[in-house]
Design a protein around this motif. Structure first.
Motif, PDB file in Angstrom:
ATOM      1  N   SER A  33     -13.437  54.457  16.353  1.00 14.24           N
ATOM      2  CA  SER A  33     -12.783  54.107  17.429  1.00 14.24           C
ATOM      3  C   SER A  33     -11.507  54.912  17.110  1.00 14.24           C
ATOM      4  CB  SER A  33     -12.585  52.646  17.547  1.00 14.24           C
ATOM      5  OG  SER A  33     -11.596  52.298  16.439  1.00 14.24           O
ATOM      6  N   VAL A  34     -10.965  55.206  16.063  1.00 20.20           N
ATOM      7  CA  VAL A  34      -9.838  56.092  15.888  1.00 20.20           C
ATOM      8  C   VAL A  34      -9.931  57.593  16.573  1.00 20.20           C
ATOM      9  CG1 VAL A  34      -8.144  57.022  14.218  1.00 20.20           C
ATOM     10  CG2 VAL A  34      -9.123  54.856  14.065  1.00 20.20           C
ATOM     11  N   THR A  35     -11.159  58.001  16.476  1.00 21.46           N
ATOM     12  CA  THR A  35     -11.337  59.507  17.013  1.00 21.46           C
ATOM     13  C   THR A  35     -12.194  59.725  18.089  1.00 21.46           C
ATOM     14  OG1 THR A  35     -13.005  59.663  15.097  1.00 21.46           O
ATOM     15  CG2 THR A  35     -10.987  60.347  14.423  1.00 21.46           C
ATOM     16  N   ASN A  36     -13.104  58.697  18.518  1.00 26.71           N
ATOM     17  CA  ASN A  36     -13.814  59.001  19.445  1.00 26.71           C
ATOM     18  C   ASN A  36     -13.431  57.795  20.749  1.00 26.71           C
ATOM     19  OD1 ASN A  36     -16.394  58.334  20.993  1.00 26.71           O
ATOM     20  ND2 ASN A  36     -17.427  59.418  19.378  1.00 26.71           N
ATOM     21  N   LYS A  37     -13.260  58.724  21.853  1.00 29.92           N
ATOM     22  CA  LYS A  37     -12.774  57.867  22.823  1.00 29.92           C
ATOM     23  C   LYS A  37     -13.765  56.771  23.649  1.00 29.92           C
ATOM     24  CE  LYS A  37     -10.461  58.381  27.437  1.00 29.92           C
ATOM     25  NZ  LYS A  37      -9.870  59.367  28.299  1.00 29.92           N
ATOM     26  N   ALA A  38     -15.307  57.216  23.548  1.00 30.67           N
ATOM     27  CA  ALA A  38     -16.109  56.279  23.968  1.00 30.67           C
ATOM     28  C   ALA A  38     -16.319  55.301  22.944  1.00 30.67           C
ATOM     29  CB  ALA A  38     -17.483  57.082  24.006  1.00 30.67           C
ATOM     30  N   VAL A  39     -16.122  55.437  21.601  1.00 31.24           N
ATOM     31  CA  VAL A  39     -16.359  54.181  20.848  1.00 31.24           C
ATOM     32  C   VAL A  39     -15.052  53.311  20.788  1.00 31.24           C
ATOM     33  CG1 VAL A  39     -16.442  53.388  18.321  1.00 31.24           C
ATOM     34  CG2 VAL A  39     -17.654  55.345  18.979  1.00 31.24           C
ATOM     35  N   ARG A  40     -13.866  53.833  21.110  1.00 32.67           N
ATOM     36  CA  ARG A  40     -12.502  53.133  21.294  1.00 32.67           C
ATOM     37  C   ARG A  40     -12.777  52.342  22.667  1.00 32.67           C
ATOM     38  NH1 ARG A  40      -9.161  56.835  20.059  1.00 32.67           N
ATOM     39  NH2 ARG A  40      -9.425  58.075  22.051  1.00 32.67           N
ATOM     40  N   ASN A  41     -13.322  52.755  23.735  1.00 32.99           N
ATOM     41  CA  ASN A  41     -13.440  52.073  25.053  1.00 32.99           C
ATOM     42  C   ASN A  41     -14.541  50.873  24.587  1.00 32.99           C
ATOM     43  OD1 ASN A  41     -11.696  53.581  26.506  1.00 32.99           O
ATOM     44  ND2 ASN A  41     -13.363  55.010  27.363  1.00 32.99           N
ATOM     45  N   GLN A  42     -15.661  51.249  23.884  1.00 33.09           N
ATOM     46  CA  GLN A  42     -16.582  50.181  23.550  1.00 33.09           C
ATOM     47  C   GLN A  42     -15.840  48.999  22.621  1.00 33.09           C
ATOM     48  OE1 GLN A  42     -19.715  51.655  20.985  1.00 33.09           O
ATOM     49  NE2 GLN A  42     -20.682  49.548  20.739  1.00 33.09           N
ATOM     50  N   VAL A  43     -14.787  49.319  21.691  1.00 34.11           N
ATOM     51  CA  VAL A  43     -14.397  48.371  21.089  1.00 34.11           C
ATOM     52  C   VAL A  43     -13.209  47.633  21.720  1.00 34.11           C
ATOM     53  CG1 VAL A  43     -12.473  48.121  19.156  1.00 34.11           C
ATOM     54  CG2 VAL A  43     -14.510  49.451  18.941  1.00 34.11           C
ATOM     55  N   THR A  44     -12.725  48.374  22.770  1.00 32.18           N
ATOM     56  CA  THR A  44     -11.831  47.453  23.878  1.00 32.18           C
ATOM     57  C   THR A  44     -12.373  46.745  24.676  1.00 32.18           C
ATOM     58  OG1 THR A  44     -10.370  49.701  23.872  1.00 32.18           O
ATOM     59  CG2 THR A  44      -9.881  48.165  25.601  1.00 32.18           C
ATOM     60  N   ASN A  45     -13.526  47.116  25.107  1.00 28.27           N
ATOM     61  CA  ASN A  45     -14.407  46.120  25.883  1.00 28.27           C
ATOM     62  C   ASN A  45     -14.993  44.835  24.931  1.00 28.27           C
ATOM     63  OD1 ASN A  45     -14.121  47.607  28.203  1.00 28.27           O
ATOM     64  ND2 ASN A  45     -16.024  48.677  27.710  1.00 28.27           N
ATOM     65  N   ILE A  46     -15.262  44.995  23.777  1.00 29.34           N
ATOM     66  CA  ILE A  46     -15.801  44.067  22.794  1.00 29.34           C
ATOM     67  C   ILE A  46     -14.528  42.992  22.841  1.00 29.34           C
ATOM     68  CG2 ILE A  46     -16.270  43.449  20.538  1.00 29.34           C
ATOM     69  CD1 ILE A  46     -17.837  45.847  20.557  1.00 29.34           C
ATOM     70  N   LEU A  47     -13.303  43.552  22.580  1.00 29.36           N
ATOM     71  CA  LEU A  47     -12.221  42.864  22.211  1.00 29.36           C
ATOM     72  C   LEU A  47     -11.674  41.966  23.586  1.00 29.36           C
ATOM     73  CD1 LEU A  47      -9.927  45.117  20.160  1.00 29.36           C
ATOM     74  CD2 LEU A  47     -11.024  43.059  19.409  1.00 29.36           C
ATOM     75  N   ARG A  48     -11.952  42.661  24.685  1.00 25.01           N
ATOM     76  CA  ARG A  48     -11.548  41.989  26.005  1.00 25.01           C
ATOM     77  C   ARG A  48     -12.630  40.704  26.218  1.00 25.01           C
ATOM     78  NH1 ARG A  48     -11.029  47.280  29.450  1.00 25.01           N
ATOM     79  NH2 ARG A  48      -8.893  47.846  28.924  1.00 25.01           N
ATOM     80  N   LYS A  49     -13.762  40.965  25.876  1.00 21.93           N
ATOM     81  CA  LYS A  49     -14.782  39.924  26.423  1.00 21.93           C
ATOM     82  C   LYS A  49     -14.081  38.597  25.452  1.00 21.93           C
ATOM     83  CE  LYS A  49     -18.804  42.698  26.888  1.00 21.93           C
ATOM     84  NZ  LYS A  49     -20.092  43.164  26.326  1.00 21.93           N
ATOM     85  N   HIS A  50     -13.412  38.701  24.140  1.00 20.88           N
ATOM     86  CA  HIS A  50     -12.987  37.741  23.655  1.00 20.88           C
ATOM     87  C   HIS A  50     -11.491  37.458  23.695  1.00 20.88           C
ATOM     88  CE1 HIS A  50     -16.951  38.463  21.977  1.00 20.88           C
ATOM     89  NE2 HIS A  50     -16.971  37.556  21.264  1.00 20.88           N
ATOM     90  N   ARG A  51     -10.821  37.911  24.916  1.00 21.92           N
ATOM     91  CA  ARG A  51      -9.495  37.549  25.237  1.00 21.92           C
ATOM     92  C   ARG A  51      -8.720  38.181  24.301  1.00 21.92           C
ATOM     93  NH1 ARG A  51     -10.575  31.745  27.252  1.00 21.92           N
ATOM     94  NH2 ARG A  51     -11.627  32.227  29.215  1.00 21.92           N
ATOM     95  N   MET A  52      -8.880  39.523  23.745  1.00 22.27           N
ATOM     96  CA  MET A  52      -8.121  40.208  22.773  1.00 22.27           C
ATOM     97  C   MET A  52      -7.668  41.417  23.308  1.00 22.27           C
ATOM     98  SD  MET A  52      -9.555  39.383  19.300  1.00 22.27           S
ATOM     99  CE  MET A  52     -10.589  37.946  18.881  1.00 22.27           C
ATOM    100  N   SER A  53      -6.747  42.212  22.703  1.00 29.52           N
ATOM    101  CA  SER A  53      -6.318  43.220  23.094  1.00 29.52           C
ATOM    102  C   SER A  53      -5.663  44.248  22.023  1.00 29.52           C
ATOM    103  CB  SER A  53      -5.111  43.197  24.151  1.00 29.52           C
ATOM    104  OG  SER A  53      -4.014  42.563  23.670  1.00 29.52           O
ATOM    105  N   GLU A  54      -5.117  45.382  22.279  1.00 26.91           N
ATOM    106  CA  GLU A  54      -4.336  46.020  21.365  1.00 26.91           C
ATOM    107  C   GLU A  54      -3.278  45.246  20.550  1.00 26.91           C
ATOM    108  OE1 GLU A  54      -4.335  49.424  20.266  1.00 26.91           O
ATOM    109  OE2 GLU A  54      -6.484  49.470  21.068  1.00 26.91           O
ATOM    110  N   ALA A  55      -2.514  44.419  21.293  1.00 28.53           N
ATOM    111  CA  ALA A  55      -1.437  43.556  20.735  1.00 28.53           C
ATOM    112  C   ALA A  55      -2.201  42.568  19.680  1.00 28.53           C
ATOM    113  CB  ALA A  55      -1.089  42.565  21.654  1.00 28.53           C
TER     114      ALA A  55
END
Length: 185
Positions: A101-123
């Motif tokens: 997720s650090v180097t791959n934008k698609a993976v980063r978006n996937q991780v962001t979506n996983i976190l969002r589903k669980h009401r999480m974010s970068e914060a």
């Protein structure tokens, strides 16, 4: 040599060894500003100013380290959060997902979506990284408090020293001496 030049010269004696990532120009700017503000007038004052310069630089360094420590813990924090939300299934997959997720934008978006589903974010990642670093940050905060106390003490010593220089050295100096038979009229 002027007093301010002497103060800057002595402050250089107390110059901390700079780390490769630190700027000599930033150090000199801070040192020169402190010397200009405090205007040491003798070698004793120059020593206190040198101590203040050294302590302020260390405080600046430590404050920067706090941010770096938390930032460096983000990878571990992300792995922990992913383990929680993905029910710790496939630890190797979670590690791979977090690292990519650090180097791959698609993976980063996937991780962001996983976190969002669980009401999480970068914060949430930052908070978890902070939580992991609490002991280290506490140690830095204790050192910052020590340095702040030393600075305040040095400033008070400087102020007291200067106040002492303004007062007469002997109790009789600066006061009228009464002679016998003189009632002060």
């Amino acid at each position: 040599m002027s007093r301010s030049d002497q103060g800057a010269q002595l402050a250089r004696i107390y110059e901390p060894r700079l780390l490769p990532s630190e700027s000599q120009a930033h150090f000199e700017m801070m040192r020169d500003a402190l010397v200009a503000e405090l205007k040491p007038r003798c070698v004793i004052e120059e020593m206190w100013v040198g101590e203040i310069v050294h302590g302020e630089w260390e405080m600046r360094r430590l404050r920067g380290f706090k941010d770096l420590i938390v930032t460096s813990a983000r990878g571990l924090a992300l792995k922990n959060l992913l383990s929680i939300v993905l029910n710790a299934s496939g630890a190797a997959d979670i590690d791979d997902l977090a690292e990519r997720s650090v180097t791959n934008k698609a993976v980063r978006n996937q991780v962001t979506n996983i976190l969002r589903k669980h009401r999480m974010s970068e914060a949430s990642i930052d908070a978890e990284a902070f939580r992991h670093c609490l002991f280290e940050l506490g140690e830095i905060n204790r050192r910052l408090a020590e340095l702040s106390s030393r600075r305040d003490k040095s400033l008070q010593l400087l102020e007291d020293y200067r106040a002492g220089l303004a007062r007469p050295r002997h109790p009789a100096e600066g006061t009228a001496v009464m002679t016998s038979g003189d009632d002060g009229d």
